[in-house]
Design an enzyme around this catalytic site. Sequence first.
Site, PDB file in Angstrom:
ATOM      1  N   ASN A 144      64.826  36.006  68.463  1.00 40.22           N
ATOM      2  CA  ASN A 144      63.743  35.190  68.510  1.00 40.22           C
ATOM      3  C   ASN A 144      63.718  33.963  67.717  1.00 40.22           C
ATOM      4  O   ASN A 144      63.212  32.931  67.955  1.00 40.22           O
ATOM      5  CB  ASN A 144      62.610  35.955  67.834  1.00 40.22           C
ATOM      6  CG  ASN A 144      61.435  35.007  67.265  1.00 40.22           C
ATOM      7  OD1 ASN A 144      60.488  34.483  68.361  1.00 40.22           O
ATOM      8  ND2 ASN A 144      61.201  34.652  66.031  1.00 40.22           N
ATOM      9  N   TYR A 209      65.105  21.161  74.363  1.00 39.04           N
ATOM     10  CA  TYR A 209      64.304  22.570  74.308  1.00 39.04           C
ATOM     11  C   TYR A 209      64.361  23.270  75.614  1.00 39.04           C
ATOM     12  O   TYR A 209      64.627  24.614  75.611  1.00 39.04           O
ATOM     13  CB  TYR A 209      62.907  22.077  73.666  1.00 39.04           C
ATOM     14  CG  TYR A 209      62.173  23.262  73.158  1.00 39.04           C
ATOM     15  CD1 TYR A 209      62.593  24.083  72.216  1.00 39.04           C
ATOM     16  CD2 TYR A 209      60.928  23.828  73.903  1.00 39.04           C
ATOM     17  CE1 TYR A 209      61.972  25.178  71.848  1.00 39.04           C
ATOM     18  CE2 TYR A 209      60.508  25.075  73.650  1.00 39.04           C
ATOM     19  CZ  TYR A 209      60.753  25.506  72.413  1.00 39.04           C
ATOM     20  OH  TYR A 209      60.129  26.710  72.014  1.00 39.04           O
TER      21      TYR A 209
HETATM   22  N1  LIG Z   1      54.845  28.222  68.384  1.00 42.21           N
HETATM   23  C1  LIG Z   1      54.952  27.936  69.611  1.00 42.21           C
HETATM   24  O1  LIG Z   1      54.125  27.314  70.291  1.00 42.21           O
HETATM   25  C2  LIG Z   1      56.032  28.515  70.570  1.00 42.21           C
HETATM   26  C3  LIG Z   1      56.010  28.340  71.926  1.00 42.21           C
HETATM   27  C4  LIG Z   1      57.030  28.957  72.824  1.00 42.21           C
HETATM   28  C5  LIG Z   1      58.188  29.493  72.173  1.00 42.21           C
HETATM   29  N2  LIG Z   1      58.478  29.575  70.746  1.00 42.21           N
HETATM   30  C6  LIG Z   1      59.512  30.059  70.241  1.00 42.21           C
HETATM   31  O2  LIG Z   1      59.215  31.142  69.401  1.00 42.21           O
HETATM   32  C7  LIG Z   1      60.271  31.332  68.642  1.00 42.21           C
HETATM   33  C8  LIG Z   1      59.510  31.566  67.200  1.00 42.21           C
HETATM   34  O3  LIG Z   1      59.123  30.266  66.860  1.00 42.21           O
HETATM   35  P1  LIG Z   1      57.760  30.239  65.833  1.00 42.21           P
HETATM   36  O4  LIG Z   1      56.509  29.604  66.625  1.00 42.21           O
HETATM   37  O5  LIG Z   1      57.652  31.515  65.169  1.00 42.21           O
HETATM   38  O6  LIG Z   1      58.285  29.044  64.804  1.00 42.21           O
HETATM   39  P2  LIG Z   1      58.597  29.265  63.158  1.00 42.21           P
HETATM   40  O7  LIG Z   1      57.606  29.795  62.552  1.00 42.21           O
HETATM   41  O8  LIG Z   1      59.380  27.899  63.064  1.00 42.21           O
HETATM   42  O9  LIG Z   1      59.854  30.365  63.142  1.00 42.21           O
HETATM   43  C9  LIG Z   1      61.063  30.108  63.638  1.00 42.21           C
HETATM   44  C10 LIG Z   1      61.954  30.911  62.942  1.00 42.21           C
HETATM   45  O10 LIG Z   1      63.162  30.921  63.407  1.00 42.21           O
HETATM   46  C11 LIG Z   1      64.016  30.812  62.269  1.00 42.21           C
HETATM   47  N3  LIG Z   1      65.316  30.121  62.530  1.00 42.21           N
HETATM   48  C12 LIG Z   1      65.371  28.566  63.111  1.00 42.21           C
HETATM   49  N4  LIG Z   1      66.710  28.470  63.067  1.00 42.21           N
HETATM   50  C13 LIG Z   1      67.336  29.457  62.504  1.00 42.21           C
HETATM   51  C14 LIG Z   1      68.624  29.632  62.380  1.00 42.21           C
HETATM   52  N5  LIG Z   1      69.661  28.804  62.692  1.00 42.21           N
HETATM   53  N6  LIG Z   1      69.201  30.714  62.008  1.00 42.21           N
HETATM   54  C15 LIG Z   1      68.347  31.839  61.575  1.00 42.21           C
HETATM   55  N7  LIG Z   1      66.928  31.770  61.829  1.00 42.21           N
HETATM   56  C16 LIG Z   1      66.652  30.512  62.305  1.00 42.21           C
HETATM   57  C17 LIG Z   1      63.115  30.356  61.388  1.00 42.21           C
HETATM   58  O11 LIG Z   1      63.983  30.863  59.908  1.00 42.21           O
HETATM   59  P3  LIG Z   1      64.481  29.916  59.001  1.00 42.21           P
HETATM   60  O12 LIG Z   1      63.803  28.517  59.026  1.00 42.21           O
HETATM   61  O13 LIG Z   1      64.179  30.567  57.849  1.00 42.21           O
HETATM   62  O14 LIG Z   1      65.962  29.891  59.351  1.00 42.21           O
HETATM   63  C18 LIG Z   1      61.949  31.136  61.565  1.00 42.21           C
HETATM   64  O15 LIG Z   1      61.991  32.495  60.844  1.00 42.21           O
HETATM   65  C19 LIG Z   1      61.049  30.194  68.650  1.00 42.21           C
HETATM   66  O16 LIG Z   1      62.263  30.485  69.382  1.00 42.21           O
HETATM   67  C20 LIG Z   1      60.539  29.263  69.551  1.00 42.21           C
HETATM   68  O17 LIG Z   1      61.212  28.337  70.236  1.00 42.21           O
HETATM   69  C21 LIG Z   1      57.256  29.073  70.098  1.00 42.21           C
END
Ligand SMILES: NC(=O)c1ccc[n+]([C@@H]2O[C@H](COP(=O)([O-])OP(=O)(O)OC[C@H]3O[C@@H](n4cnc5c(N)ncnc54)[C@H](OP(=O)(O)O)[C@@H]3O)[C@@H](O)[C@H]2O)c1
Length: 319
Positions: A144, A209
Site C-alpha cells: 500500500n 502518479y
Molecule cells: N488518499 C487518497 O485520496 C488516495 C487515493 C488513491 C490512492 N491512494 C493510495 O493509497 C496509498 C496510501 O495513501 P494514504 O492516502 O493512506 O496516504 P498517507 O497517509 O500519506 O500514507 C502513505 C503511507 O505510505 C508510506 N510510505 C510512503 N513512502 C514510503 C516509503 N518509501 N517506504 C515505506 N513507506 C512509505 C507512508 O509511511 P512513511 O511516511 O512513514 O514512510 C504512509 O504510511 C498510497 O499508495 C496512495 O497512492 C490514496
Amino acid sequence: MTQHTNARSTSTNTTPSGLGRRSFLGGAAAAGMTGAAFGTPAHAAGVRTGTRGRGGRFRGKSVLITGATSGIGRATAIAFAAEGAHVGFCGRRAESGRAVEREIRDAGGEATYIQADVRVADQVQRFVDRVASTYGGIDVAFNNAGVGSGKLPHEMSVEEWDNVQATNARGVFLAIKYEVPHMLRAGGGVIICTSSSAAEQARPNGAAYTASKRAVQGVVKAAALAYGTKGIRVNALLPGTTDTPFVRPPGIADGDWATYKPAFGRLNIDGLERMAEAGEIARAVLGLASDDFPYMTGSSVAVDGGSTAGRKMIHPGAP
Ligand SMILES: NC(=O)c1ccc[n+]([C@@H]2O[C@H](COP(=O)([O-])OP(=O)(O)OC[C@H]3O[C@@H](n4cnc5c(N)ncnc54)[C@H](OP(=O)(O)O)[C@@H]3O)[C@@H](O)[C@H]2O)c1
C-alpha cells in the site's frame, strides 16, 4: 498461519472559491498526491479498534502491510487486528509506526512495526522476512505504501519522477518479489496492491502518479497469472479520493477542513459526492482478503464512490 488450498484467500475542478485555497486538492491531492503527517484519530477515520468480542475473520492470520504509519494503511492495520489478525507493517516514520503499533496493542490486538523504506530492496526483504518469522508466514499482503506528486511534466524534476516510480511501482514489485516465496512455501496467500482511481483518470499534472499506479495494475495482472495455480490471488485496489494526510493540506485547521471537505466532494466527485474515509477503504481490503472472493484475481477494484464512472475531474489548471 494455516495451510492454503488453491483458490483460497485466507482462512484465512473545482475548488470552492470561498475558501481561497486552490492548492488544497488541486489535482495532486485530489488523487491523493500530496503527503504530510496529520494524525487522524481512529474513530474519525471510520475505523473500529479492538479485538474483544469480535468475530475475527482473520483470527491468527499473518497480515503484512507496507505504508501503515498513517492513512489507509493505518486504518487497514487496525481493521485487520480488530478481526484477529497479527499485523506486521512498515513505513519510514518510526514514531508514527510505534504509535500505530501501540494503538492496536492497547485495543487488544497484535501488531509489530518494522521500519523499512519500500524503495530499498534489502530493507523490503528484511521487513518481509521478519514479518514471516514473527507471525509464522504471510497469509495476506497489502502493498500500500505510496507517494504523490502533482506537477506538469515540464515542471517536474527527473528526481521527483524517479521517486514516485521507485515508491509506488518498484516498491510494489519489491514487496511481491519477497512475499511470494513465503506464500509458495505455504501453498498460497492473498496479495492486494494499492493503485488509484487516478490510474483510470489522468489529470494534466498527474503523469508521474498515474504512470506509477498503472504500473501497479500491470504488476498485479502479471503476478495473478504467474501464481494463480499456486493458490495466490493478486488484485489491485483503486481508491478514490480518501481523507488521509495524503489529501489534507499540511497544517490545515480542523474547522477549515470540515468546511472544505464536503464542498470538495460535492463539486468534484460524481456518484456519492463525498470523499471516502480511510476505514471504508480498509473494509474493501479486508473483503478482498477474505474467503468471499475466491475467484477474483488479476482484477482492478475501484472503490471510488463513483468518481471514475462519472465525468467530473479535479482540474489543477493546466496551461
Ligand atoms: N488518499 C487518497 O485520496 C488516495 C487515493 C488513491 C490512492 N491512494 C493510495 O493509497 C496509498 C496510501 O495513501 P494514504 O492516502 O493512506 O496516504 P498517507 O497517509 O500519506 O500514507 C502513505 C503511507 O505510505 C508510506 N510510505 C510512503 N513512502 C514510503 C516509503 N518509501 N517506504 C515505506 N513507506 C512509505 C507512508 O509511511 P512513511 O511516511 O512513514 O514512510 C504512509 O504510511 C498510497 O499508495 C496512495 O497512492 C490514496
